[in-house]
Enzyme design. Structure first.
Site, PDB file in Angstrom:
ATOM      1  N   ASP A 342       0.874  -1.170   0.000  1.00 44.64           N
ATOM      2  CA  ASP A 342       0.000   0.000   0.000  1.00 44.64           C
ATOM      3  C   ASP A 342       0.917   1.228   0.000  1.00 44.64           C
ATOM      4  OD1 ASP A 342      -2.327   1.689   0.466  1.00 44.64           O
ATOM      5  OD2 ASP A 342      -1.606   1.828   2.534  1.00 44.64           O
ATOM      6  N   ASP A 538      -1.718  -0.701   6.096  1.00 43.61           N
ATOM      7  CA  ASP A 538      -1.895  -0.130   7.436  1.00 43.61           C
ATOM      8  C   ASP A 538      -3.313   0.347   7.727  1.00 43.61           C
ATOM      9  OD1 ASP A 538      -1.727   2.192   5.662  1.00 43.61           O
ATOM     10  OD2 ASP A 538      -1.554   3.348   7.515  1.00 43.61           O
ATOM     11  N   ASP A 542      -7.261  -1.620   3.815  1.00 42.41           N
ATOM     12  CA  ASP A 542      -6.312  -2.670   3.434  1.00 42.41           C
ATOM     13  C   ASP A 542      -6.676  -4.026   4.021  1.00 42.41           C
ATOM     14  OD1 ASP A 542      -4.639  -0.859   2.047  1.00 42.41           O
ATOM     15  OD2 ASP A 542      -3.701  -0.250   3.929  1.00 42.41           O
TER      16      ASP A 542
END
Length: 643
Positions: A342, A538, A542
């Site tokens: 990410d 995080d 996600d």
């Protein structure tokens, strides 16, 4: 000795829980009873008696009967008791283990009158078990070193006074005081004082980190230089320390597939040894060779070495700042060939900062920042807060706007000290008839990250704002490539921003402008194509992707949802710890494979030599014990070293 079967209390003091978990951590390192300890007096006495009996039989000190050695029988029965006890329990549980084959071999040696041989085999086995127990004890000690960190008492400020309280009695929101040299008992935020804190036990950082008001601290770390006042945010099992504790418990409860394979292989090797022994006797009619075949084959190196290697890998990873929630995930991580990142909060800090100020001709960067900061005083936009923070760092004098209008998605129109200030995007300034002169000021590569500033109808310049990269991001990606791992960037951000980040850190593949519900689909397709995927994220968005990946990895600063969804967590948010953890997992897998191959090789050659009459029972016992300890010590190399 019986296994330690303790139920862990959920509300007990953390140090007590840590001790309990540490005691349990070594249990599964071997299926043999008595291997969950180091060395006890009872074992020493038993070994000494068997050794004395062997010496008396060898020198024939007292042999009243020609064909039967009373000392040999008594000494063997004294020594064989723990072996026979475990073999009997294994039979009752319908498990085929090496204790059973060794028991058969010892009684067979007695039956053919080889009393000295029986005593020496018993002596080898007892010594091997003690050495093995000491090795497992080292693993338990390493875990205890990680866990047994927190003080039992803490200084709490209540009603304006400092009071000594037990660690378990404090609550979130309270203010505690930590003196220089003391361990920090909670996760929290510094509200007073200035110090350097050694975070190596939690984050793996080699150098102490400066702590000022507003910074965070972890439980289990050491306050080095100055007194700190800390507002408690997490206690007990919710702390970074507690997560390590939970990881050890989870790892103990779970059994990796490779560990189950090791257990099955150990059972097969016992059947193999017994089958070869029967075949040897049928062909040779030689009881000595038959006994040697049973003795030489040993699978203890696999049975004990595999869980010990997994325990070592999890403990070493925790020391480096990565919590692995079970042996299964350590094994899966070793096979990962693709790492998906990410962007926001993972490769970057997730906090916009002013990265550049481009002033138009005739104006200064300081003027552009000061004017923009005045307009952004009342703004709640993250980009506006970044400008205000930058001005505060530069100690610029700013005034609150007298009039303030905010046009969503465009910008701010306000008045400060009779000056009309416009701050926003290009379209907003053009709508207000501002001529944007770019020849002197230049332009940012990504228009979405720039804030343009004008005052009294005159264009002043532009401020570039971006989410800054973590300093170790580029090095981490390069290290992953060196391991042969493909990297992917998966983000909901604009394609232009994603391409800029990917180019800077060296990521191979980009998936940009991906909606939260589409992230898990991208991961699913990667896994479906045969790739072993580790997803690093995080945020709440996600979580589905973390669950879909082969292994989900969460940043320690991420949301609770992300941390719960992931199977590995980076406590210190350092991406280099991800690389270290992958290396540890691969080393763990290599070690287990070495033990597998070595055991099969030693057993195959040993059984062949014994069947041909080239190994007597004593030499067979020595080979069995030596190979077993070699493979156990090979696994022990993974255990974290003492600091």
């Amino acid at each position: 000795m019986p296994h330690v079967k303790e139920s862990l209390p959920t509300d007990a003091a953390v140090p007590a829980i840590a001790e309990s978990v540490a005691m349990k951590a070594g249990d599964d390192a071997h299926d043999h009873e008595g291997h969950d300890h180091g060395f006890e007096l009872q074992e020493g006495i038993r070994i000494a008696l068997v050794a004395v009996a062997a010496a008396l039989v060898w020198f024939r000190v007292w042999e009243p009967f020609a064909h039967v050695s009373i000392i040999g029988i008594v000494g063997t029965l004294i020594g064989i008791y723990p072996i026979l006890k475990e073999a009997t329990e294994n039979v009752m549980e319908r498990r085929m283990t090496m204790e059973l084959s060794m028991t058969i071999a010892i009684f067979a040696a007695l039956a053919i009158g080889q009393f000295f041989t029986a005593l020496i085999i018993v002596l080898f086995v007892l010594i091997a078990e003690v050495l093995e127990g000491l090795t497992v004890q080292r693993g338990r000690t390493a875990i205890r070193e990680l866990l047994n960190l927190l003080p039992n008492e803490v200084t709490v400020r209540r009603n304006g006074r400092a009071e000594q309280r037990s660690t378990e009695s404090i609550r979130a929101g309270e203010i505690i005081e930590v003196n220089p040299g003391a361990r920090i008992p909670v996760d929290g935020d510094v509200v007073g004082g200035n110090s350097f804190v050694d975070q190596a036990t939690i984050t793996g950082e080699s150098l102490p980190v400066e702590k000022l008001p507003g910074t965070s601290v972890f439980a289990g770390t050491v306050n080095q230089s100055g007194a700190l006042e800390i507002r408690v945010t997490r206690i007990g099992r919710d702390t970074a320390f507690g997560r390590i504790l939970n990881a050890v418990e989870e790892a103990e409860r779970s059994r990796a597939p490779i560990q189950k394979t090791a257990d099955r292989l150990a059972g097969y090797l016992v059947w193999f040894a017994l089958g070869c022994a029967v075949l040897t006797f049928i062909i040779t009619r030689n009881l000595t060779s038959t006994i040697s075949v049973i003795i030489v084959a040993g699978a203890c190196g696999i049975a004990a070495g595999t869980p010990l290697a997994i325990l070592g890998g999890i403990g070493r990873s925790a020391r480096e700042g990565a919590i692995i929630k079970g042996g299964l995930y350590l094994e899966l991580l070793s096979s990962v060939d693709t790492v998906v990142f990410d962007k926001t909060g993972t490769l970057t800090y997730g906090k916009p900062e002013v990265t550049s100020i481009l002033a138009a001709d005739g104006h200064s960067e300081q003027e552009v920042l000061q004017i923009a900061s005045m307009a952004e005083q009342r703004s709640e936009h993250p980009l506006g807060k970044a400008i205000v923070n930058k001005a505060a760092e530069a100690q610029l004098e700013v005034f609150a706007p007298e009039e303030f209008k905010y046009a969503p998605g465009k910008g701010i129109d306000c008045r400060v000290d009779h000056r009309r200030i416009l701050v926003g995007n290009r379209a907003f300034l053009r709508d207000n008839n501002i001529v944007i002169v770019l020849n002197g000021a230049g332009s940012h590569p990504d228009p979405s990250s720039e804030i343009l500033v004008a005052c009294n109808g005159v264009y002043l310049g532009a401020i570039g704002i971006a989410d800054t990269l973590r300093p170790e991001a580029k090095q981490s990606v390069a290290a992953l490539h060196a391991l042969g791992i493909r990297t992917v960037l998966l983000t909901g951000d604009a394609k232009l921003v994603a391409e800029s980040i990917a180019k800077e850190v060296g990521i191979d593949v980009i998936h940009a402008e991906v909606l939260p519900d589409q992230k898990s689909e991208v991961i699913r397709q990667l896994v479906k194509s045969g790739q072993k995927v580790a997803m690093v994220g995080d945020g709440i968005n996600d979580a589905p992707a973390l669950m879909q990946a082969t292994v989900g990895i969460a940043m320690g600063s991420g949301t609770d949802v992300a941390r719960e969804s992931a199977k590995i967590m980076l406590i210190g948010n350092n991406l280099l710890r991800l690389v270290d953890t992958i290396k540890i997992s691969r080393r763990c897998h290599r070690t287990i494979m070495q033990n597998f191959a070595g055991t099969l090789a030693v057993d195959s050659v040993g059984v062949g030599l014994a069947a041909l009459g080239m190994l007597n029972p004593l030499l067979a016992a020595f080979i069995h014990v030596a190979s077993e300890l070699t493979f156990i010590l090979n696994s022990a190399r993974l255990l974290p070293r003492r600091r």
